[in-house]
Scaffold this active site. Structure first.
Site, PDB file in Angstrom:
ATOM      1  N   CYS A  66       0.835  -1.212   0.000  1.00  0.00           N
ATOM      2  CA  CYS A  66       0.000   0.000   0.000  1.00  0.00           C
ATOM      3  C   CYS A  66       0.864   1.255   0.000  1.00  0.00           C
ATOM      4  CB  CYS A  66      -0.890   0.043   1.244  1.00  0.00           C
ATOM      5  SG  CYS A  66      -1.966  -1.363   1.410  1.00  0.00           S
ATOM      6  N   THR A  67       1.967   1.193   0.730  1.00  0.00           N
ATOM      7  CA  THR A  67       2.860   2.359   0.812  1.00  0.00           C
ATOM      8  C   THR A  67       3.371   2.713  -0.589  1.00  0.00           C
ATOM      9  OG1 THR A  67       3.472   1.759   3.056  1.00  0.00           O
ATOM     10  CG2 THR A  67       5.019   3.180   1.864  1.00  0.00           C
TER      11      THR A  67
END
Ligand code: BEZ
Length: 212
Positions: free
Chosen positions: A45-46
């Site tokens: 997600c980062t």
């Protein structure tokens, strides 16, 4: 009720890293991409959020707003954003919805219990200015999405809304397109596609992209 292509995107009010979002009002006269993240402080997600911040100008060009959602609260998102900016070398420039109460995740059926009871999968909803869902893409948590593909899908939707065409495999903006099989009248074909077309089969007719 299950959401489909053509369904009205469910409206909601929810807090975000950029303040309270009334979703339909926030979309306004734009297109929108709503995309979910299983959890804060997770590696895939980062990288995704960093990439979307870098592509923000490309979404802007298409009159498209972007908004993420993750099942943690806005305070947690704020801490995570510092990590995203440092590790991905970017500045976050769009909102992430807090969703500790799972309001948005449930409305959009982003939690798939056979995958995980509490975290979302990676859902993408492309929504048009009439608030209709125009595309739904779902990936598992372990597979990061390709946001160039999402931009490509928006290009296709916006083009095919304007002209009686469809876009072929791996099409990208500027490539030849397909004339919809329903269009048969020779006079209409000539008027709508003045650059002409190649008929490979009666149902497969290629023409230069009309707006190029
Ligand atoms: C991630 O974003 O890295 C991730 C989240 C949940 C499960 C696996 C990976």
């Amino acid at each position: 009720m299950a959401l489909h292509i053509g369904s009205v995107a469910p409206d909601f009010t929810q807090e975000s890293t950029e303040g309270t979002i009334h979703f339909h009002d926030w979309i306004g006269n734009h297109w929108a991409v709503l995309f979910s993240h299983p959890k804060d402080f997770t590696p895939v997600c980062t990288t995704e959020l960093g990439m979307v911040s870098k592509l923000k100008a490309e979404f802007d060009k298409r009159n498209c707003k972007v908004i993420g959602v993750s099942v943690d609260d806005v305070n947690s998102h704020r801490g995570w954003i510092k990590d995203i900016e440092e590790t991905q070398n970017t500045r976050m420039n769009f909102p992430i919805l807090g969703d500790a109460d799972r309001k948005v995740s449930k409305l959009y059926d982003m939690i798939h219990p056979e995958a995980n009871d509490t975290l979302t999968v990676r859902s993408v909803f492309i929504i048009d200015p009439n608030k209709k869902i125009r595309a739904i893409i779902t990936y598992p948590a372990s597979t990061g999405r390709n946001f160039q593909e999402i931009l490509r899908a928006i290009d296709s939707l916006q083009l095919t809304d304007k002209y009686q065409v469809a876009t072929p495999v791996d099409w990208k903006d500027g490539d030849d397109v397909i004339i919809v099989p329903a269009l048969k009248d020779p006079a209409e074909l000539k008027q709508k596609f003045p650059k002409g077309y190649k008929e490979l089969r009666p149902y497969l007719r290629m023409t230069p992209q009309p707006n190029k």
